[in-house]
Design a protein around this motif. Structure first.
Motif, short mmCIF file in Angstrom:
data_model
loop_
_atom_site.label_atom_id
_atom_site.label_comp_id
_atom_site.label_asym_id
_atom_site.label_seq_id
_atom_site.Cartn_x
_atom_site.Cartn_y
_atom_site.Cartn_z
N ALA A 13 0.84 -1.20 0.00
CA ALA A 13 0.00 0.00 0.00
C ALA A 13 0.87 1.25 0.00
CB ALA A 13 -0.94 0.00 1.20
N ALA A 14 1.95 1.24 0.77
CA ALA A 14 2.85 2.39 0.81
C ALA A 14 3.46 2.64 -0.56
CB ALA A 14 3.94 2.18 1.86
N ALA A 15 3.86 1.58 -1.24
CA ALA A 15 4.44 1.73 -2.58
C ALA A 15 3.39 2.26 -3.56
CB ALA A 15 4.99 0.39 -3.06
N ALA A 16 2.15 1.78 -3.45
CA ALA A 16 1.07 2.27 -4.32
C ALA A 16 0.79 3.74 -4.04
CB ALA A 16 -0.19 1.44 -4.11
N ALA A 17 0.85 4.15 -2.78
CA ALA A 17 0.63 5.55 -2.41
C ALA A 17 1.70 6.45 -3.01
CB ALA A 17 0.58 5.70 -0.89
N VAL A 18 2.96 6.06 -2.88
CA VAL A 18 4.06 6.86 -3.42
C VAL A 18 3.96 6.93 -4.94
CG1 VAL A 18 6.57 6.94 -3.71
CG2 VAL A 18 5.58 6.47 -1.45
N ALA A 19 3.63 5.82 -5.59
CA ALA A 19 3.47 5.82 -7.04
C ALA A 19 2.32 6.73 -7.47
CB ALA A 19 3.24 4.39 -7.55
N ALA A 20 1.23 6.73 -6.70
CA ALA A 20 0.10 7.60 -7.02
C ALA A 20 0.48 9.07 -6.90
CB ALA A 20 -1.08 7.28 -6.09
N LEU A 21 1.24 9.42 -5.86
CA LEU A 21 1.69 10.80 -5.70
C LEU A 21 2.58 11.21 -6.87
CD1 LEU A 21 1.83 13.39 -3.98
CD2 LEU A 21 3.80 12.36 -2.81
N GLU A 22 3.47 10.34 -7.27
CA GLU A 22 4.36 10.64 -8.39
C GLU A 22 3.56 10.82 -9.69
OE1 GLU A 22 7.28 7.50 -8.23
OE2 GLU A 22 8.24 8.40 -6.47
N GLU A 23 2.56 9.96 -9.91
CA GLU A 23 1.71 10.09 -11.10
C GLU A 23 0.96 11.41 -11.09
OE1 GLU A 23 -2.27 8.11 -13.14
OE2 GLU A 23 -1.24 7.00 -11.57
N LEU A 24 0.34 11.74 -9.96
CA LEU A 24 -0.41 13.00 -9.87
C LEU A 24 0.49 14.20 -10.08
CD1 LEU A 24 -2.98 12.61 -6.96
CD2 LEU A 24 -3.45 13.22 -9.34
N GLU A 25 1.67 14.18 -9.48
CA GLU A 25 2.58 15.31 -9.65
C GLU A 25 2.99 15.45 -11.11
OE1 GLU A 25 6.52 17.36 -7.69
OE2 GLU A 25 6.26 15.20 -7.44
N ARG A 26 3.28 14.36 -11.78
CA ARG A 26 3.64 14.41 -13.20
C ARG A 26 2.49 15.00 -14.01
NH1 ARG A 26 2.11 11.31 -16.98
NH2 ARG A 26 1.49 9.59 -15.66
N LEU A 27 1.26 14.55 -13.75
CA LEU A 27 0.10 15.09 -14.45
C LEU A 27 -0.12 16.57 -14.13
CD1 LEU A 27 -2.36 12.10 -14.00
CD2 LEU A 27 -1.39 12.89 -16.17
N ALA A 28 0.04 16.93 -12.85
CA ALA A 28 -0.19 18.31 -12.42
C ALA A 28 0.81 19.28 -13.04
CB ALA A 28 -0.13 18.41 -10.89
N ARG A 29 2.00 18.82 -13.32
CA ARG A 29 3.03 19.68 -13.93
C ARG A 29 2.95 19.68 -15.45
NH1 ARG A 29 6.28 21.56 -10.11
NH2 ARG A 29 6.51 20.41 -8.16
N GLY A 30 2.11 18.82 -16.03
CA GLY A 30 1.99 18.72 -17.48
C GLY A 30 0.61 19.14 -17.95
N ASP A 31 0.23 18.61 -19.10
CA ASP A 31 -1.05 18.99 -19.71
C ASP A 31 -2.18 18.00 -19.42
OD1 ASP A 31 0.15 21.22 -20.86
OD2 ASP A 31 0.74 20.09 -22.65
N GLY A 32 -1.88 16.87 -18.80
CA GLY A 32 -2.88 15.82 -18.65
C GLY A 32 -3.75 15.91 -17.42
N PHE A 33 -3.50 16.87 -16.55
CA PHE A 33 -4.19 16.90 -15.26
C PHE A 33 -5.70 17.08 -15.40
CE2 PHE A 33 -5.65 18.92 -11.34
CZ PHE A 33 -5.25 17.97 -10.43
N THR A 34 -6.15 18.11 -16.11
CA THR A 34 -7.58 18.36 -16.18
C THR A 34 -8.30 17.27 -16.98
OG1 THR A 34 -7.25 19.87 -18.03
CG2 THR A 34 -7.40 20.85 -15.81
N GLY A 35 -7.56 16.50 -17.79
CA GLY A 35 -8.16 15.38 -18.49
C GLY A 35 -8.68 14.31 -17.54
N LEU A 36 -8.11 14.24 -16.34
CA LEU A 36 -8.61 13.30 -15.33
C LEU A 36 -10.07 13.58 -14.97
CD1 LEU A 36 -5.78 13.36 -12.63
CD2 LEU A 36 -6.44 11.39 -14.02
N LEU A 37 -10.46 14.83 -15.12
CA LEU A 37 -11.76 15.27 -14.59
C LEU A 37 -12.85 15.38 -15.65
CD1 LEU A 37 -10.24 18.06 -12.33
CD2 LEU A 37 -10.38 15.60 -11.91
#
Length: 166
Positions: free
Chosen positions: A141-165
């Motif tokens: 679970a800890a590894a999944a949490a860290v991976a999720a944070l990294e994915e979100l940060e990558r999306l938030a710094r790029g163009d794909g973030f609002t596509g999530l919504l």
């Protein structure tokens, strides 16, 4: 039901669990549930004002919250009562579980903020995550949490973030 539906939303209770206890429970209107992603809308459910320094959550703010049954995060779009976008507060969580009118999400102590203009992207509460002991109790679970944070940060710094919504 879609986010833009003219039908009145069904009410659900959002239950945020942290460290095995209910941290907060609040009613929200269910805007969308396609079996994988859910969207709800609710007014700020906290007590008083929460000032993070980079954003304030306060009475009148409206949160449109997106949850997934297959992802380890949720994304909360935050707007003022007048509809001005403040940004997105993202919680790293176990996948959401909806049973009837209850939507249960377990907070894993990692968060991410993205300002409305996308210029401010910051990780939050990494110290709380380390202190939680999740890495020792549940390394997967800890590894999944860290991976999720990294994915979100990558999306938030790029163009794909609002596509999530969408």
């Amino acid at each position: 039901m879609s986010v833009n539906s003219a039908e009145p939303p069904i009410e659900v209770d959002v239950i945020l669990v942290k460290a095995g206890r209910t941290k907060i429970r609040y009613p929200a209107g269910l805007l969308h549930d396609d079996g994988t992603r859910l969207a709800v809308r609710a007014p700020w459910a906290g007590d008083g004002v929460r000032d993070f320094g980079f954003v304030r959550f306060e009475a009148g703010d409206v949160f449109t919250e997106y949850y997934w049954r297959d992802r380890w995060y949720s994304v909360k779009e935050v707007r003022t009562a007048a509809g001005v976008l403040k940004g997105w507060y993202c919680d790293i969580t176990r996948p959401a579980v909806r049973t009837g009118t209850e939507l249960v999400v377990e907070d894993l102590n990692l968060d991410l903020w993205r300002s409305a203009d996308g210029a401010d992207v910051r990780r939050l509460d990494e110290d709380e995550f380390a202190e939680s002991g999740l890495a020792d109790r549940d390394p997967e679970a800890a590894a999944a949490a860290v991976a999720a944070l990294e994915e979100l940060e990558r999306l938030a710094r790029g163009d794909g973030f609002t596509g999530l919504l969408e």
